[in-house]
Motif scaffolding. Structure first.
Motif, PDB file in Angstrom:
ATOM      1  N   TYR A 239       0.832  -1.210   0.000  1.00 42.99           N
ATOM      2  CA  TYR A 239       0.000   0.000   0.000  1.00 42.99           C
ATOM      3  C   TYR A 239       0.869   1.264   0.000  1.00 42.99           C
ATOM      4  O   TYR A 239       0.660   2.187  -0.795  1.00 42.99           O
ATOM      5  CB  TYR A 239      -0.924   0.013   1.216  1.00 42.99           C
ATOM      6  N   VAL A 240       1.846   1.297   0.908  1.00 41.34           N
ATOM      7  CA  VAL A 240       2.682   2.499   1.046  1.00 41.34           C
ATOM      8  C   VAL A 240       3.445   2.786  -0.243  1.00 41.34           C
ATOM      9  O   VAL A 240       3.461   3.930  -0.731  1.00 41.34           O
ATOM     10  CB  VAL A 240       3.667   2.340   2.225  1.00 41.34           C
ATOM     11  N   LEU A 241       4.078   1.770  -0.810  1.00 41.81           N
ATOM     12  CA  LEU A 241       4.863   1.983  -2.029  1.00 41.81           C
ATOM     13  C   LEU A 241       3.970   2.275  -3.229  1.00 41.81           C
ATOM     14  O   LEU A 241       4.304   3.112  -4.072  1.00 41.81           O
ATOM     15  CB  LEU A 241       5.733   0.748  -2.304  1.00 41.81           C
ATOM     16  N   ALA A 242       2.818   1.610  -3.295  1.00 38.65           N
ATOM     17  CA  ALA A 242       1.887   1.886  -4.399  1.00 38.65           C
ATOM     18  C   ALA A 242       1.356   3.303  -4.307  1.00 38.65           C
ATOM     19  O   ALA A 242       1.157   3.977  -5.326  1.00 38.65           O
ATOM     20  CB  ALA A 242       0.736   0.883  -4.381  1.00 38.65           C
ATOM     21  N   LYS A 243       1.129   3.766  -3.070  1.00 37.29           N
ATOM     22  CA  LYS A 243       0.610   5.115  -2.870  1.00 37.29           C
ATOM     23  C   LYS A 243       1.592   6.167  -3.379  1.00 37.29           C
ATOM     24  O   LYS A 243       1.199   7.265  -3.790  1.00 37.29           O
ATOM     25  CB  LYS A 243       0.333   5.332  -1.374  1.00 37.29           C
ATOM     26  N   CYS A 244       2.870   5.818  -3.372  1.00 39.13           N
ATOM     27  CA  CYS A 244       3.892   6.749  -3.888  1.00 39.13           C
ATOM     28  C   CYS A 244       3.794   6.903  -5.402  1.00 39.13           C
ATOM     29  O   CYS A 244       4.238   7.904  -5.955  1.00 39.13           O
ATOM     30  CB  CYS A 244       5.291   6.253  -3.529  1.00 39.13           C
ATOM     31  N   PHE A 245       3.231   5.898  -6.074  1.00 35.57           N
ATOM     32  CA  PHE A 245       3.191   5.917  -7.537  1.00 35.57           C
ATOM     33  C   PHE A 245       1.772   5.890  -8.112  1.00 35.57           C
ATOM     34  O   PHE A 245       1.529   6.455  -9.175  1.00 35.57           O
ATOM     35  CB  PHE A 245       3.940   4.696  -8.097  1.00 35.57           C
ATOM     36  N   ALA A 246       0.838   5.225  -7.422  1.00 34.00           N
ATOM     37  CA  ALA A 246      -0.508   5.045  -7.975  1.00 34.00           C
ATOM     38  C   ALA A 246      -1.273   6.356  -7.960  1.00 34.00           C
ATOM     39  O   ALA A 246      -0.992   7.262  -7.166  1.00 34.00           O
ATOM     40  CB  ALA A 246      -1.267   3.971  -7.193  1.00 34.00           C
ATOM     41  N   ALA A 247      -2.271   6.442  -8.827  1.00 34.16           N
ATOM     42  CA  ALA A 247      -3.014   7.691  -8.987  1.00 34.16           C
ATOM     43  C   ALA A 247      -4.059   7.905  -7.901  1.00 34.16           C
ATOM     44  O   ALA A 247      -4.475   9.024  -7.667  1.00 34.16           O
ATOM     45  CB  ALA A 247      -3.688   7.719 -10.360  1.00 34.16           C
ATOM     46  N   SER A 248      -4.523   6.838  -7.253  1.00 35.96           N
ATOM     47  CA  SER A 248      -5.616   7.007  -6.306  1.00 35.96           C
ATOM     48  C   SER A 248      -5.480   6.054  -5.127  1.00 35.96           C
ATOM     49  O   SER A 248      -4.747   5.062  -5.174  1.00 35.96           O
ATOM     50  CB  SER A 248      -6.957   6.753  -6.998  1.00 35.96           C
TER      51      SER A 248
END
Length: 312
Positions: A239-248
């Motif tokens: 979640y944390v790493l995806a939040k750095c790159f994901a749009a939402s």
């Protein structure tokens, strides 16, 4: 899908917990499901996945390349790295360490799609990530497993590749072909694919754990700690790493679910087919139990906090 079949699928983690607990108390409940039946069970699951997929699930990568790319990279970089690290932090014996690394190198499974639905995450993205990671796993799962397990346990890299292709590529390809050429047959089979997958994974997991009841009792705390840590960290860091790159936020939650949940059934089959000790399969069986419980808790938490503008 019929309402009762849908409810049956949604109670998947509870069926898994209840039947595994019952099998530990009375192993013959599950140990009959062994040998080639386990491989057949996984093939049935992967066939069901193929039936549920369409070409658009793969083409969707072109519409959301960033999220799919981040999810697949975390699946095959973060999780294998965590598996290798935790096997050493918890000082697991070689066969258990090999099993933990092996399951951490597996792709996402169909259970993640169910959890994504319950969490009110992006189910389309979850399905796409499962499809893409499954195809990529044919090459990456045996390659990463061979590299990370190293010389502690003998690994047949070619055998792993052949086994992965047999139990992943062929059933999924058959499912896709049936959907394309026999739509009426597919329409009849499709509603039964998810509940049948639930039954198969419950039998596979309960069988492995019940058969290894004595061995498991000797190292339950360290092994359970390693497996639980693998999935907790997979969900959290995913979640944390995806939040750095994901749009939402919704995409980040979806990637977290996909990264934190492995195709543990594949791990079990690969372990039993390519390693001399049956102990290698135990971490994968525990993994299935653990990630379903963790995933269900995350789904319950996130479902109450779904973004208001998310279409459900």
């Amino acid at each position: 899908m019929n309402l009762w079949l849908r409810k049956f699928v949604h109670f998947f983690p509870w069926w898994l917990l209840l039947f595994t607990a019952a099998s530990l108390m009375h192993p013959p409940l599950a140990t009959w499901f062994s040998g080639p039946l386990i491989t057949i069970g996984l093939a049935v699951i992967m066939l069901g996945m193929g039936l549920s997929l369409e070409l658009s699930d793969f083409l969707r990568v072109l519409r959301m390349p960033k999220s799919v790319g981040v999810g697949v990279l975390l699946q095959f970089l973060l999780m294998p790295g965590l598996g290798w690290l935790l096997s050493r932090v918890f000082s697991l014996p070689p066969f258990y360490a090999a099993g933990l690394v092996l399951v951490s190198c597996c792709p996402g499974g169909t259970a993640s799609n169910v959890i994504a639905f319950l969490a009110k995450a992006d189910v389309a993205l979850s399905v796409t990530l499962t499809a893409v990671s499954t195809m990529v796993a044919v090459a990456l799962t045996p390659l990463l497993s061979s590299l990370l397990i190293g010389s502690e346990v003998a690994v047949d890299g070619v055998g792993l590749f052949i086994s992965t292709a047999k139990v992943v590529l062929l059933p999924v390809a058959l499912g896709l072909w049936l959907r394309k050429t026999m739509p009426r047959v597919t329409e009849l089979l499709l509603p039964w694919a998810p509940p049948l997958a639930v039954v198969m994974i419950v039998l596979i997991v309960a069988s492995i754990i019940a058969a290894a009841k004595t061995e498991l009792a000797q190292l339950i705390y360290s092994l359970a700690g390693a497996v639980l840590s693998l999935h907790l960290l997979g969900f959290f860091l995913g979640y944390v790493l995806a939040k750095c790159f994901a749009a939402s936020t919704t995409e980040a939650r979806t990637i977290s679910i996909e990264v934190g949940m492995q195709n543990s059934g594949l791990g079990v089959v690969l372990a039993r087919s390519n390693f001399s000790s049956p102990l290698v399969a135990i971490p994968a069986a525990l993994s299935s139990l653990t990630h379903c419980v963790v995933g269900s808790l995350c789904a319950a938490f996130w479902a109450r906090r779904a973004p208001a503008n998310k279409e459900l």
